[in-house]
Design an enzyme around this catalytic site. Sequence first.
Site, mmCIF file in Angstrom:
data_model
loop_
_atom_site.group_PDB
_atom_site.id
_atom_site.type_symbol
_atom_site.label_atom_id
_atom_site.label_comp_id
_atom_site.label_asym_id
_atom_site.label_seq_id
_atom_site.Cartn_x
_atom_site.Cartn_y
_atom_site.Cartn_z
ATOM 1 N N TYR A 4 64.609 52.453 39.695
ATOM 2 C CA TYR A 4 65.286 51.572 41.218
ATOM 3 C C TYR A 4 64.577 51.562 41.880
ATOM 4 C CZ TYR A 4 67.651 51.714 46.134
ATOM 5 O OH TYR A 4 67.855 51.227 47.075
ATOM 6 N N LYS A 36 62.751 47.594 43.257
ATOM 7 C CA LYS A 36 63.268 46.777 44.578
ATOM 8 C C LYS A 36 61.769 46.209 44.866
ATOM 9 C CE LYS A 36 65.965 46.391 47.039
ATOM 10 N NZ LYS A 36 67.287 45.910 47.408
#
Length: 586
Positions: A315, A319
């Site tokens: 994640y 990002k």
Amino acid sequence: MEALKQVYQCASLLNSSSKQLCLEHKSFKHSTPFSKHSPFVYHQGRRNSASCLTVRATNSSHIAIKERNGSVKEHSLNKGLGIVDFLKGKHFLVTGATGFLAKVVIEKILRAQPQVGKLFLVIKANDSEAALHRLKKEIICSELFRCLRDIYGDHYEEFVWSKLVPVAGDVSLDNLGIQADVAEKLADYVDIILNCAANTSFDARYDVALETNTKGPSRLMEFGRSCRKLQLFLHVSTAYANGQREGRIVEKPFKMGESPIKELEDVPPLNILHEFELARKTLNSLNSLNEHDISRAMKDMAFKRARIYGWQDVYVFSKAMGEMFLDYNRGEIPLAIVRPSVIEGTYTDPFPGWIEGFRMVDPIIAYYGKGQLSALMGDPNLALDIVPADMVANAILATMAKHVGKAGMKVYQMASSVANPIVLRDLFGMFHQYFKAHPYVDARGRLIKVNDTLKLFGNMEDFSSHGVGMPLNEFGLPSLQMEKQELIALKVRQRVNKYISGIYQSYFTYKGRFDNSNIDLLFQELSQEEKKIFGFNVNGIEWNNYIMDIHIPGLLRNVIMKERSKSVPMEQERIPTVPILTRPYV
């Protein structure tokens, strides 16, 4: 003279129908030089007379006006960022619109400025009819919008339907999955793009995370280039995109190819295009496997690639790469990036304690309150970084007002671990205090007692030897005589301890703290009135009050109790194979 000019400008604005106060520059005579300790004082009329009106510059940002009736009022010289005026007439394109944070932003915009333009909400759906259905069910009918319902009464739906426009789309698809004719119309309207879309799963497949979190923002930026009125692209990232850095982590853009590990070791730079190619080749090599095995292999790959370059999980890794791509591809489009830390329920606005779904720390609260969690791997002195959702939404709107139409790029970290830290030991102590005073009542009406605070272990050996509440005999050794129900509960605690620790270990041993100097300077630019309406000063969070009086009751009310009908008795509960906290925003 600058202070005199400021006083004159401010005082000239203080006309009111009741006082008819209007001051002329030539009417003032200063008595002392302006300084922090010896402010300017101006008089209109003869001193000490009934007709005298005095304006005193109390500091560099305020004036005190003593009116003819003797009353003294303080007024701000700071006009602020003009957030409400900025919102008027603006048209927004919002991705991830049905997600937790985006909804808080949407609600605040509608409540703060009824004369805002259209909010085009990109919603993951197969067609426009499905998008319309999701808009009504997940946004318009949301409990979050109850203040707007109270304001508009019977005209509530008429108002929101005049502002909110659903757009079927998906940032993980080429051209955002938006029909060409719809995209062409949007390009004539959109002033501001707000990207809240993300896959927040800590263990997403590598190909899925790359398409949504890394390439998705750049697809949106490409669309932004076609928008003829675009004045700002605001991207919501995460403070943890900084990776496994240590110490005070400043608010700065990521350079293409940089990585936390490269700062410590001599490793090749991160090549994002190579990561896409690697994911594609790996996926192709797995085409003989079933879907479950393919998914498992791609998740394992995601974890390994993140760790190679110094990120905790896919994640935050994806990002970070998404930020790099955005900066590289933005051209002349003004770009602002807001990096919140752990976003939890609202603090005050539109009302305290609103939350939707399990956020990051909430599974711990739920499992602990149900008596199913007794220990975790982590540093008890670690500062966990938490920010309420309404403060993040306000910071986003202030950032927009500050940077609209201004060239360049700016990064803001909406975080608390430097300014107002809360350490794990204290946080878990609050959980214990709450559930000791207000025991959780299970589906059968039984009170669940929590006798001990969550234990934190710094190493795997100590954690593995933890007895998770096993009954002891008269010699202080584990009892072999256990009721069936006790045995089941023990097995549940053992599994939950291991499961939750596996998810949180890298966050509960994280050695970085997020600097928020930029966000603090932004807050100082607000006027006094804006600070009341759009406040985001994390220094003002009183953690005991927020956690025990607002957040836990809100979580129980808005999430746990609402999902109880779907639950099963405690002894039959299974630990889910996919983390319940890792739900995507979109």
